[in-house]
Design a protein around this motif. Structure first.
Motif, short mmCIF file in Angstrom:
data_model
loop_
_atom_site.label_atom_id
_atom_site.label_comp_id
_atom_site.label_asym_id
_atom_site.label_seq_id
_atom_site.Cartn_x
_atom_site.Cartn_y
_atom_site.Cartn_z
N SER A 1 0.83 -1.21 0.00
CA SER A 1 0.00 0.00 0.00
C SER A 1 0.87 1.25 0.00
CB SER A 1 -0.94 0.00 1.20
OG SER A 1 -0.23 0.21 2.39
N ASP A 28 2.51 1.64 -3.47
CA ASP A 28 1.48 2.07 -4.40
C ASP A 28 1.46 3.59 -4.51
OD1 ASP A 28 -0.52 1.63 -6.17
OD2 ASP A 28 -2.10 1.43 -4.68
N ASP A 76 -9.50 -6.33 -0.32
CA ASP A 76 -8.28 -5.74 -0.86
C ASP A 76 -8.18 -4.24 -0.57
OD1 ASP A 76 -10.43 -5.25 -2.44
OD2 ASP A 76 -9.48 -5.75 -4.34
N SER A 77 -9.01 -3.74 0.33
CA SER A 77 -8.93 -2.33 0.70
C SER A 77 -7.61 -2.03 1.39
CB SER A 77 -10.05 -1.98 1.69
OG SER A 77 -11.30 -2.29 1.15
N SER A 78 -7.08 -0.82 1.16
CA SER A 78 -5.86 -0.44 1.87
C SER A 78 -5.83 1.05 2.10
CB SER A 78 -4.61 -0.88 1.10
OG SER A 78 -4.19 0.15 0.25
N ASP A 114 -5.63 3.44 -0.96
CA ASP A 114 -6.71 3.58 -1.94
C ASP A 114 -7.03 5.03 -2.24
OD1 ASP A 114 -6.88 0.88 -2.01
OD2 ASP A 114 -8.69 0.72 -0.78
N ARG A 120 -10.81 3.95 -6.07
CA ARG A 120 -10.81 2.59 -5.52
C ARG A 120 -11.66 2.53 -4.27
NH1 ARG A 120 -4.61 1.09 -5.55
NH2 ARG A 120 -4.24 1.09 -7.80
N ILE A 121 -11.75 3.65 -3.54
CA ILE A 121 -12.56 3.66 -2.32
C ILE A 121 -14.02 3.36 -2.66
CG2 ILE A 121 -13.53 5.22 -0.57
CD1 ILE A 121 -10.78 6.39 -0.15
N ARG A 123 -14.76 -0.36 -3.26
CA ARG A 123 -14.38 -1.17 -2.10
C ARG A 123 -15.18 -0.85 -0.84
NH1 ARG A 123 -7.82 -1.26 -3.23
NH2 ARG A 123 -8.00 -2.61 -5.05
N ARG A 129 -3.15 11.00 2.28
CA ARG A 129 -4.14 10.00 2.67
C ARG A 129 -5.49 10.64 3.01
NH1 ARG A 129 -6.74 6.32 4.03
NH2 ARG A 129 -7.29 5.53 6.06
N ARG A 166 -7.25 11.70 -0.11
CA ARG A 166 -7.85 10.56 -0.82
C ARG A 166 -9.14 10.11 -0.12
NH1 ARG A 166 -2.38 8.98 -0.80
NH2 ARG A 166 -2.71 7.33 0.71
N GLY A 210 -12.85 10.00 -1.81
CA GLY A 210 -13.68 8.79 -1.85
C GLY A 210 -14.99 8.99 -1.12
#
Lengths: 436, 436
Positions: A55, A58, A252-254, A257, A261-262, A265, B336, B339, B343
């Motif tokens: 993560s 990424d 697979d959430s991290s 994200d 992607r949030i 997920r 973070r 993000r 989301g």
């Protein structure tokens, strides 16, 4: 300047273990971390990336960095490249495979790495034909000694690589050099098949108290072994997955994200939560007239819902954990439910009395209509709601498992739905009887 | 009759592995399981109990059974008795120590078993003085071969048992028999001290990628080793503990808890939940006049609270897991949060539009006053609430860790409190502006 201190940092990092550099990176802002990574040599940068959580990599690897890493990976042998990519964020894998022109052997090696025993397997092991002598086995270990880091067992195979037994390393020290492997091997080999689910592999290793398991194909041919590190990784992945599913997150959430992607997920669980809260909204709406007469009742809704939610999660977490550890006593289900009800009655009584007293006390200072009756309504509701939530919380994971569902996936949705609806329903039934 | 089939079952169980019998017991009702256990011989009953989860033994062992087990344990050597009791439910430990007259050596051995490296340590290992030859070491392993089940390393010690280095088992196969341990040992020994916290031990084993770690006292004297099994047990215990704390349970909670244990292990979190929901109740109460005018608003409270709760838990779980795995990138905190906000805005918009459309649609069939404005209120509230809950959920664990708290303990309480209060507050602020 800023650039210079990063050069110094990179020079210092060259003397550190990759794990140390990785921890150093966690303290830097992304932009500086990216510069530091560029300043490292090829092999050290790969090692540092391997030591970082996927993560983190990424977020760390922008387009330029991804392209650079792809070039480094291109120079690695297929097994090592697959090892590296298997633990890398999906974006990096895609960019790398793209850059390498989708090499068939690497793609295949990666495809094989999913959640099975085969996926977790390391191919490096010591296998000895049945007709070898102990002396020959020791010679082979000597030859391979730079390739094999840790030795747990030597596997005995026939000419078609079928697994027949094993020797403990201790045996090599104790047996006469001229004895044959096939004559002295242990035959009680516990093995797993390549297609076996990783959770099942961990369970077998547990039961057998073995640190390493050989992996075989459908014709019992030896393919590799699952080692301690893999077993620990399985344990962690399973525990994290349960916690994610119960919290309403895709497995697979991290923390890396991004917004796009949030949404996939998390949204499904948020939308599923609407079933319960939407139904609860209908229940409240159907008491609109009662609320118009006694709007104060609305102020109890947060307390009722929060109590139901918390009591339900407590009971279901205990159940899901016992199921996950294989320690759930299904024969004792009746006793367990009775104990839950007993504990919930006590907790509900204590909290109910507290809230009832608080309402009566507040009624001394703020004008509340019939504070005693309102307190009684709150107290009775909290006892009833806590008890129903704990009972449902303890029962639902068991029912779901019986029906073949993963208790952790479904528990969250079922329990919040049931709690939301039952909570307000019980509340308004009691309020209608006692307060209105 | 019923008794006879249990006798048959016990006879069959005698041929099974203890783990198999344990799984068999999980399918029986407690009364029958107790009879089966009585029918087993002394050593098999202990083995079966060891294979069972302590939470199961806790329910399984009534007074009579506890007394019987105490007698069996009394015959064991201290180390073995301590091994058994360390994994037993507290009641059984108390009854056993009572029955044995609180023997000082056993009490001390048990006292030592808490959450430190020393507690998890096995004493059985192979240690060799520095001046021994490889041949002598191999002889010693031969002598002890029935006591030592798995061999990972031989530890090199001086006359005061201080740890100086180690030999890999492979070395014993490769080195000439007459070489001295002190001349060829590896000196890069990674060791842990007996007082070290178990989570730290697991982290060190991880970083060093070692399956076994030697345990030393403050003067570097070798005390024992922490093995793979212990390391896996640590991982699991840590993961379970995080999940329990986040669900509002004391870390020692289990599915075996009776009402009197459920109260102290759950009530504190339920009571703490009252802080948030009680404050939310005040917020709702302060809008009593608004609710008296538009009681329909109360029906949206469950939806707002459920959405805030779910979005908050999702964001905090991802953060707590990243922290627990050591993969939380503090330098990237700003990124973070951005993000998360991105989301949450998307998820909130989607859910908000769904709920708003539902309200307008329902307004076609059921008389709702100004359904469009109510839908707008709901939609705007859900966007705002989801965003604030996700932001707070992502931030609070980081703040708590900075302040020196265990993020998992405090996260649950802080986040539900903040969600409950902020959720209804945002809702009524928007409702006042848009709907009233």
């Amino acid at each position: 300047g800023k650039g210079n201190d990063l050069v110094e940092l990179a020079e210092a990092a060259a003397a550190l273990e990759p794990a140390e550099t990785a921890r150093l990176i966690l303290g830097l802002r992304p932009r500086r971390a990216r510069v530091l990574l560029t300043l490292l040599d090829d092999t050290p940068s790969l090692r540092v990336l391997q030591a970082l959580d996927p993560s983190v990599s990424d977020v760390l690897l922008d387009r330029d960095q991804q392209a650079r890493i792809a070039k480094i990976v291109a120079k690695l042998p297929v097994e090592e490249a697959a090892d590296f990519l298997a633990e890398s964020p999906r974006d990096l894998v895609e960019v790398t495979l793209e850059a390498l022109g989708q090499p068939i052997d690497l793609v295949r090696a990666l495809d094989h790495r999913n959640e099975t025993a085969g996926a977790l397997m390391r191919r490096r092991l010591v296998a000895a034909p049945l007709d070898w002598t102990i002396a020959q086995v020791i010679d082979k270990i000597r030859e391979q000694s730079d390739r094999i880091d840790r030795l747990y067992a030597v596997y005995a195979i026939d000419s078609e690589r079928r697994l027949h037994g094993y020797l403990k390393i201790r045996d090599l020290l104790l047996l006469a050099p001229e004895t044959q492997v096939g004559d002295v091997m242990h035959r009680d080999t516990i093995m797993v098949s390549a297609g076996m689910d990783r959770a099942e592999v961990a369970r077998i290793a547990d039961r057998a108290q073995l640190p390493v398991l050989p992996v075989v194909d459908s014709e019992l041919r030896l393919l590799g072994r699952v080692t301690t590190d893999e077993l620990r990784a399985i344990d962690r992945a399973e525990a994290e997955e349960d916690m994610k599913l119960m919290s309403g997150l895709a497995p697979d959430s991290s923390a890396a994200d991004g917004p796009l992607r949030i949404v996939p997920r998390r949204l499904p669980w948020l939308a599923a939560g609407l079933i319960g809260s939407g139904t609860a909204a209908f229940v409240v709406g159907s008491y609109e007239d009662a609320l118009a007469k006694a709007a104060i009742l609305a102020s109890l809704i947060p307390i009722v819902m929060s109590m139901a939610g918390n009591a339900g999660i407590q009971a279901s977490t205990v159940t899901v954990q016992a199921q996950a550890s294989g320690g759930f006593w299904i024969g004792d289900l009746g006793g367990r439910i009775l104990r839950e009800i007993g504990g919930a009655l006590l907790n509900g009584l204590i909290v109910g009395i507290l809230v009832a007293l608080a309402i009566v006390g507040i009624g001394e200072f703020i004008p509340i209509e019939r504070p005693f009756d309102l307190g009684l309504t709150a107290g009775l509701t909290l006892v009833a709601v806590t008890t129903q939530a704990a009972t449902i919380g303890a029962l639902i994971p068991v029912l779901l498992e019986r029906l073949g569902f993963d208790p952790a996936v479904a528990t969250g949705v079922f329990i919040t739905t049931s709690n939301d609806v039952m909570g307000v329903l019980i509340f308004f039934l009691i309020a209608t009887a006692v307060y209105l």
